[in-house]
Enzyme design. Sequence first.
Site, short mmCIF file in Angstrom:
data_model
loop_
_atom_site.label_atom_id
_atom_site.label_comp_id
_atom_site.label_asym_id
_atom_site.label_seq_id
_atom_site.Cartn_x
_atom_site.Cartn_y
_atom_site.Cartn_z
N GLN A 3 34.62 46.89 31.58
CA GLN A 3 35.03 47.95 30.78
C GLN A 3 33.91 49.35 30.16
OE1 GLN A 3 37.78 48.87 28.70
NE2 GLN A 3 38.78 47.25 29.22
N ALA A 55 38.78 50.30 38.51
CA ALA A 55 39.49 51.55 38.73
C ALA A 55 40.05 51.79 37.72
CB ALA A 55 40.09 52.03 39.83
N HIS A 56 41.12 50.71 37.40
CA HIS A 56 42.02 51.37 36.48
C HIS A 56 41.53 50.88 34.81
CE1 HIS A 56 43.90 47.37 34.21
NE2 HIS A 56 42.95 46.87 35.37
N THR A 81 42.93 45.26 55.35
CA THR A 81 43.05 45.90 55.89
C THR A 81 42.12 46.39 53.94
OG1 THR A 81 44.50 45.87 56.82
CG2 THR A 81 44.09 48.12 56.20
N CYS A 106 45.89 41.02 27.85
CA CYS A 106 45.88 39.46 28.63
C CYS A 106 47.06 38.30 27.04
CB CYS A 106 45.21 38.61 28.92
SG CYS A 106 43.59 40.09 30.38
N1 PLP Z 1 37.00 42.51 32.75
C1 PLP Z 1 37.25 42.50 31.59
C2 PLP Z 1 35.71 43.24 30.67
C3 PLP Z 1 38.37 42.99 31.67
O1 PLP Z 1 38.59 44.04 30.25
C4 PLP Z 1 39.32 43.15 32.41
C5 PLP Z 1 40.86 43.64 32.09
O2 PLP Z 1 41.08 44.25 31.41
C6 PLP Z 1 38.82 42.80 33.68
C7 PLP Z 1 37.47 41.98 33.88
C8 PLP Z 1 39.93 42.38 35.05
O3 PLP Z 1 39.99 43.56 35.83
P1 PLP Z 1 41.45 43.59 36.20
O4 PLP Z 1 42.01 43.84 35.13
O5 PLP Z 1 40.97 44.73 37.28
O6 PLP Z 1 41.15 42.91 37.30
#
Ligand code: PLP
Length: 374
Positions: free
Chosen positions: A169, A190-191, A227, A315
């Site tokens: 974050q 990345a996202h 890959t 989540c």
């Molecule tokens: N760590 C934190 C603090 C996050 O907010 C998130 C995603 O919400 C993740 C890890 C997980 O990342 P990813 O969605 O790329 O697996």
Amino acid sequence: MTQTVYLDSNATAPLRLEAEAAVLRALQAGGNPSSVHAKGRAARRTVEDARDHIRVLVNAPKDARVIFTSGGTEASALALIGCGREKVFAPRTEHPSVLNAREGLVTIRVDASGLIDPFELDEMFAGGGDDVVVSVMLANNETGVLQQVEGIARIAHRYDALVHTDAVQAAGKIDVDFQALGVDYLSLSAHKLGGPQGVGALIAVADAPLKALQPGGGQEGGLRGGTENVPGIAGFGAAAAAAKSGLDNDMRRIRLFRDQLEHTIATIAPDAQVIAAMADRLPNTSLIVMPGVASDTQVMAFDLAGICISAGSACKSGKTKTSGVLSAMGVRADAAKCAVRVSLGHQNSVSDIERFVSVWKDLYLKSGAKQSAA
Ligand code: PLP
């Protein structure tokens, strides 16, 4: 039709134009980075250019390993399992990707702001630290609170513990300096910074212990077989470069918007609460309690008004369970159940903030809240 206002960048940030273009270019170019012919070599160059951009984004030294993964979750699992330590010390405010990475988690307590007490951490090492990896996130996804990772790493290293930070974050929102933090491992996704979903990276100090979870064909220096996701990696690299170059300006502007939003809400509703308002936080994140109005009700009302926000972390949306982060911080359950997260991004404008505040005020007044709001 009015445009959707997107205020949920901590769930996933809008794809940056530079990243979209890089993904398309890589998709069209094709090629396997392990192939020795021209197309393969070009794909390899794309991957290595992206790796350089990631290194620059977090000021990782030249000899640090940058291992591409399927996202932040896999990056943290690779560090926490692959480091080979017996125990993980981590606060309950960590993301589930850390909390659920493996067995052997020992909880570090946090205070009302979600911060670790360094003295308490020090005491946890009474039995030594050479069988421990400490995992502490740089910025919390729900509250935006920033941990003192640098100081935590210093304490842990005194006891020969290894240190991992989840900077998923933080990257792209504040300056993240791998070398200054002094950690052994750092996770990225990345996202969360305007790249595509399904790609991330683990940064690891050159000589930090690390074993692959899936050795496969030996890609990524033998640390992550399979890959490479070349289009995703290309988009990640482009997003990292764009985030780095615009960081100071974007975040100064976003912080102003966020502070204005919180100030206006405090004026409308003195009984509203911003969680961990006084703590050092990400400039884009605000977790706001509207007393008496359940988070899910608020999220739905905002959605109907064309505004995307979330109830705590994405989540957990759709579940009525209260946030583990807030209960670890000692936030009362009735307040925690009425908290929504607003997380801004480089795409937001003043009018987005005005629309959010206007809908927030209507909802607050309709909820029969305090007359002071009239
Ligand atoms: N760590 C934190 C603090 C996050 O907010 C998130 C995603 O919400 C993740 C890890 C997980 O990342 P990813 O969605 O790329 O697996």
